[in-house]
Design a protein around this motif. Structure first.
Motif, PDB file in Angstrom:
ATOM      1  N   ALA A  54       1.035  -1.196  -0.176  1.00 48.96           N
ATOM      2  CA  ALA A  54       0.281  -0.051   0.075  1.00 48.96           C
ATOM      3  C   ALA A  54       0.936   0.999  -0.057  1.00 48.96           C
ATOM      4  O   ALA A  54       0.813   1.749  -0.680  1.00 48.96           O
ATOM      5  N   THR A  55       2.263   0.920   0.382  1.00 47.01           N
ATOM      6  CA  THR A  55       3.252   2.296   0.752  1.00 47.01           C
ATOM      7  C   THR A  55       3.586   2.868  -0.995  1.00 47.01           C
ATOM      8  O   THR A  55       3.408   3.522  -1.433  1.00 47.01           O
ATOM      9  N   TYR A  56       3.955   1.470  -1.335  1.00 46.43           N
ATOM     10  CA  TYR A  56       4.428   1.798  -2.290  1.00 46.43           C
ATOM     11  C   TYR A  56       3.782   1.847  -3.551  1.00 46.43           C
ATOM     12  O   TYR A  56       3.833   2.772  -4.778  1.00 46.43           O
ATOM     13  N   VAL A  57       2.864   1.744  -3.907  1.00 46.55           N
ATOM     14  CA  VAL A  57       1.342   2.138  -3.935  1.00 46.55           C
ATOM     15  C   VAL A  57       1.134   3.351  -4.254  1.00 46.55           C
ATOM     16  O   VAL A  57       0.656   3.989  -5.344  1.00 46.55           O
ATOM     17  N   ALA A  58       0.389   3.727  -3.461  1.00 43.16           N
ATOM     18  CA  ALA A  58       0.371   5.459  -2.743  1.00 43.16           C
ATOM     19  C   ALA A  58       1.066   5.912  -3.446  1.00 43.16           C
ATOM     20  O   ALA A  58       1.146   7.408  -4.098  1.00 43.16           O
ATOM     21  N   ALA A  59       3.002   6.141  -3.229  1.00 38.42           N
ATOM     22  CA  ALA A  59       3.850   6.506  -3.655  1.00 38.42           C
ATOM     23  C   ALA A  59       3.377   6.553  -4.786  1.00 38.42           C
ATOM     24  O   ALA A  59       3.944   7.437  -5.998  1.00 38.42           O
ATOM     25  N   ALA A  60       3.531   6.291  -5.694  1.00 44.93           N
ATOM     26  CA  ALA A  60       3.749   5.451  -7.299  1.00 44.93           C
ATOM     27  C   ALA A  60       2.137   6.475  -7.738  1.00 44.93           C
ATOM     28  O   ALA A  60       2.133   6.921  -8.546  1.00 44.93           O
ATOM     29  N   THR A  61       1.450   5.963  -6.960  1.00 40.70           N
ATOM     30  CA  THR A  61      -0.013   6.561  -7.441  1.00 40.70           C
ATOM     31  C   THR A  61       0.633   8.385  -7.590  1.00 40.70           C
ATOM     32  O   THR A  61      -0.066   9.061  -8.204  1.00 40.70           O
ATOM     33  N   GLU A  62       0.620   8.612  -6.512  1.00 44.62           N
ATOM     34  CA  GLU A  62       1.239  10.348  -6.668  1.00 44.62           C
ATOM     35  C   GLU A  62       1.976  10.653  -7.206  1.00 44.62           C
ATOM     36  O   GLU A  62       1.556  11.841  -7.648  1.00 44.62           O
ATOM     37  N   ALA A  63       2.486  10.481  -8.137  1.00 48.29           N
ATOM     38  CA  ALA A  63       3.899  10.075  -8.384  1.00 48.29           C
ATOM     39  C   ALA A  63       3.264   9.903  -9.800  1.00 48.29           C
ATOM     40  O   ALA A  63       3.936  10.068 -11.242  1.00 48.29           O
ATOM     41  N   GLY A  64       2.285   9.891 -10.067  1.00 49.49           N
ATOM     42  CA  GLY A  64       1.917   8.927 -11.587  1.00 49.49           C
ATOM     43  C   GLY A  64       2.438   8.340 -11.879  1.00 49.49           C
ATOM     44  O   GLY A  64       2.210   8.110 -13.556  1.00 49.49           O
ATOM     45  N   ILE A  65       3.028   7.119 -11.368  1.00 47.30           N
ATOM     46  CA  ILE A  65       3.775   6.148 -12.090  1.00 47.30           C
ATOM     47  C   ILE A  65       2.795   5.318 -12.110  1.00 47.30           C
ATOM     48  O   ILE A  65       2.428   4.778 -11.104  1.00 47.30           O
ATOM     49  N   PRO A  66       2.500   4.470 -13.239  1.00 47.31           N
ATOM     50  CA  PRO A  66       2.409   3.426 -13.052  1.00 47.31           C
ATOM     51  C   PRO A  66       2.399   2.130 -12.421  1.00 47.31           C
ATOM     52  O   PRO A  66       3.595   2.310 -12.249  1.00 47.31           O
ATOM     53  N   TRP A  67       1.753   1.116 -11.426  1.00 48.26           N
ATOM     54  CA  TRP A  67       2.134   0.094 -10.756  1.00 48.26           C
ATOM     55  C   TRP A  67       1.114  -0.550 -11.118  1.00 48.26           C
ATOM     56  O   TRP A  67       0.973  -1.237 -11.435  1.00 48.26           O
ATOM     57  N   LEU A  68       2.005  -1.685 -10.501  1.00 48.18           N
ATOM     58  CA  LEU A  68       2.139  -3.648 -10.205  1.00 48.18           C
ATOM     59  C   LEU A  68       2.714  -4.022  -9.050  1.00 48.18           C
ATOM     60  O   LEU A  68       3.546  -4.264  -9.385  1.00 48.18           O
ATOM     61  N   VAL A  69       1.456  -4.563  -8.111  1.00 47.44           N
ATOM     62  CA  VAL A  69       2.596  -5.610  -7.647  1.00 47.44           C
ATOM     63  C   VAL A  69       2.269  -7.135  -7.117  1.00 47.44           C
ATOM     64  O   VAL A  69       1.578  -7.416  -7.962  1.00 47.44           O
ATOM     65  N   LEU A  70       3.378  -7.462  -7.271  1.00 53.88           N
ATOM     66  CA  LEU A  70       4.027  -9.181  -7.648  1.00 53.88           C
ATOM     67  C   LEU A  70       4.853  -9.920  -6.452  1.00 53.88           C
ATOM     68  O   LEU A  70       5.192  -8.975  -5.934  1.00 53.88           O
ATOM     69  N   ARG A  71       3.722 -10.660  -5.981  1.00 49.84           N
ATOM     70  CA  ARG A  71       4.146 -11.107  -4.346  1.00 49.84           C
ATOM     71  C   ARG A  71       4.534 -12.205  -5.014  1.00 49.84           C
ATOM     72  O   ARG A  71       4.037 -13.113  -5.688  1.00 49.84           O
ATOM     73  N   ALA A  72       5.271 -13.203  -4.049  1.00 53.39           N
ATOM     74  CA  ALA A  72       5.346 -14.870  -4.254  1.00 53.39           C
ATOM     75  C   ALA A  72       4.848 -14.951  -2.859  1.00 53.39           C
ATOM     76  O   ALA A  72       5.833 -14.078  -1.159  1.00 53.39           O
ATOM     77  N   ILE A  73       4.545 -15.725  -2.273  1.00 51.22           N
ATOM     78  CA  ILE A  73       3.754 -15.954  -0.877  1.00 51.22           C
ATOM     79  C   ILE A  73       4.599 -17.420  -0.485  1.00 51.22           C
ATOM     80  O   ILE A  73       4.847 -17.978  -0.683  1.00 51.22           O
TER      81      ILE A  73
END
Length: 146
Positions: A54-73
């Motif tokens: 959520a922190t990374y997504v918020a920063a990317a969104t605020e900066a207008g940078i496209p984002w995607l979350v890729l996780r290994a569980i």
């Protein structure tokens, strides 16, 4: 995240699209993981609960940078984690190894699970690195299309 980009990355990596729920603490019980999934309020399946996205997504969104979350569980929804992990976190949220060792003195029964989890986390890092490498061409293609 951009739907077509998510689909392209899922195809390139063999990943599955899902919802990421961020939490302020490690979801260390199956009940807590289920509660967070229900709290997400989505019809889509919650794929992962994490602490950072959520922190990374918020920063990317605020900066207008496209984002995607890729996780290994590393742990399943039905799997409880030792409470000492949350008890060993510092003010920034990182798990402090020294605190884990200290708490293991009182909860030595957690050691076999933690060692197995450490191995799974290492494998997850390898899988995630491979997935990032596989996903990069789709980002390059998306960037040139824009």
């Amino acid at each position: 995240a951009d739907g077509p980009q998510v689909a392209a990355v899922a195809r390139a990596t063999g990943a599955r699209a899902g919802v990421v729920v961020s939490s302020g603490r490690i979801a260390d019980s199956a009940a807590e993981k289920r509660r967070l999934a229900l709290q997400a309020g989505t019809d889509e399946a919650v794929a992962v609960v994490d602490l950072e996205s959520a922190t990374y997504v918020a920063a990317a969104t605020e900066a207008g940078i496209p984002w995607l979350v890729l996780r290994a569980i590393s742990d399943t929804v039905d799997e409880a984690l030792p409470e000492l992990l949350n008890q060993s976190r510092d003010g920034g949220g990182a798990v402090r190894r020294g605190q884990v060792l200290f708490r293991l003195l009182r909860q030595p029964q957690a050691l076999p699970f933690l060692l197995a989890l450490r191995g799974r986390v290492g494998r997850c890092a390898e899988v995630l690195a491979g997935a990032v490498a596989a996903a990069l061409p789709s980002f390059c293609a998306a960037g040139s299309a824009r």
